[in-house]
Design a protein around this motif. Sequence first.
Motif, mmCIF file in Angstrom:
data_model
loop_
_atom_site.group_PDB
_atom_site.id
_atom_site.type_symbol
_atom_site.label_atom_id
_atom_site.label_comp_id
_atom_site.label_asym_id
_atom_site.label_seq_id
_atom_site.Cartn_x
_atom_site.Cartn_y
_atom_site.Cartn_z
ATOM 1 N N UNK A 78 11.542 -4.256 -0.153
ATOM 2 C CA UNK A 78 10.453 -4.330 0.708
ATOM 3 C C UNK A 78 11.129 -3.882 2.316
ATOM 4 N N UNK A 79 12.174 -4.456 2.306
ATOM 5 C CA UNK A 79 12.779 -3.823 3.611
ATOM 6 C C UNK A 79 13.028 -2.543 3.580
ATOM 7 N N UNK A 80 13.395 -1.552 2.721
ATOM 8 C CA UNK A 80 13.483 -0.291 2.810
ATOM 9 C C UNK A 80 12.134 0.293 2.857
ATOM 10 N N UNK A 81 11.451 0.002 2.166
ATOM 11 C CA UNK A 81 9.817 0.564 2.293
ATOM 12 C C UNK A 81 9.238 0.171 3.570
ATOM 13 N N UNK A 82 9.621 -0.837 4.242
ATOM 14 C CA UNK A 82 8.976 -1.049 5.393
ATOM 15 C C UNK A 82 9.821 -0.482 6.720
ATOM 16 N N UNK A 83 11.027 0.156 6.351
ATOM 17 C CA UNK A 83 11.786 0.771 7.306
ATOM 18 C C UNK A 83 11.186 2.426 7.525
ATOM 19 N N UNK A 84 10.533 2.723 8.772
ATOM 20 C CA UNK A 84 9.945 3.766 9.108
ATOM 21 C C UNK A 84 10.901 4.929 9.227
ATOM 22 N N UNK A 85 12.479 4.602 9.386
ATOM 23 C CA UNK A 85 13.299 5.530 9.594
ATOM 24 C C UNK A 85 13.820 6.067 8.012
ATOM 25 N N UNK A 86 13.335 5.009 7.097
ATOM 26 C CA UNK A 86 13.782 5.725 5.543
ATOM 27 C C UNK A 86 12.249 6.130 5.229
ATOM 28 N N UNK A 108 0.805 -1.035 0.075
ATOM 29 C CA UNK A 108 -0.085 -0.043 -0.143
ATOM 30 C C UNK A 108 0.857 1.166 -0.049
ATOM 31 N N UNK A 109 0.285 2.341 -0.523
ATOM 32 C CA UNK A 109 0.895 3.618 -0.417
ATOM 33 C C UNK A 109 1.277 4.272 0.962
ATOM 34 N N UNK A 110 2.378 4.826 1.231
ATOM 35 C CA UNK A 110 2.619 5.480 2.761
ATOM 36 C C UNK A 110 1.574 5.990 3.247
ATOM 37 N N UNK A 111 1.164 5.930 4.381
ATOM 38 C CA UNK A 111 -0.076 6.506 5.015
ATOM 39 C C UNK A 111 0.300 7.747 5.496
ATOM 40 N N UNK A 112 1.306 8.404 5.350
ATOM 41 C CA UNK A 112 1.615 9.744 6.028
ATOM 42 C C UNK A 112 0.526 10.618 5.692
ATOM 43 N N UNK A 113 1.069 11.935 5.839
ATOM 44 C CA UNK A 113 0.047 13.177 5.677
ATOM 45 C C UNK A 113 -0.617 13.206 4.469
ATOM 46 N N UNK A 114 0.329 12.818 3.101
ATOM 47 C CA UNK A 114 -0.297 13.004 2.095
ATOM 48 C C UNK A 114 -0.496 11.950 1.189
#
Length: 215
Positions: free
Chosen positions: A124-132, A19-25
């Motif tokens: 996938x590991x990069x996308x799941x890493x919330x520090x990145x 899924x797309x990042x669920x941040x502000x935008x």
Amino acid sequence: MSLLGLGSRNQKTFRPKKSAPSGSKGLQLQKHIDATLGSGNLREAVRLPPGEDLNEWLAVNTVDFFNQVNLLYGTLTEFCTASTCPTMSAGSKYEYRWADGITIKQPIEVSAPKYVEYLMDWIEAQLDDESIFPQKLAAPFPPNYQDVVKTISKRLFRVYAHIYHSHFQKIVSLKEEAHLNTCFKHFVLFTWEFHLIDKGELAPLYELVESILQC
């Protein structure tokens, strides 16, 4: 997203869609992508929407491109095997070796399916890493964020290069040529717009890339 449909054929999915990042935008930007892609204007679809954050835009599109390549390659897994593709190549002049800099520090020669498996696990590991790729509202992106996006883009290009050089006739026989070309055009226009892939890396498909940029 709207371009991911490959008709009613029961394709083998390489791994679950992200899924797309669920941040502000995240969701808002995903809707913008779907709307502009639906209009058929890919050049308009890749442009940073007015007033939006570049890093947010890169994040949402990077997830999209991961999903597109994942689905495209997933239709080829029974044809792209260690015996048919013992090296990860894009024609006779270009061979790619795998290293992630952590568990595999020196590049190793692997089959194409093993390379793609390593690559998709790494992305996938990069996308799941919330520090990145931060998920929380207003969380900052790291200083090396755009470098990570560039590495992901460069490596996704290599999968496209392998598909075009080694499996294009199979794509045609599966009647997925138009879908592949549309996904690759979208990817090229986006990565060119934001200077995500060095020109030298595009060499295996440079004639195709040039035709996309000039049309």
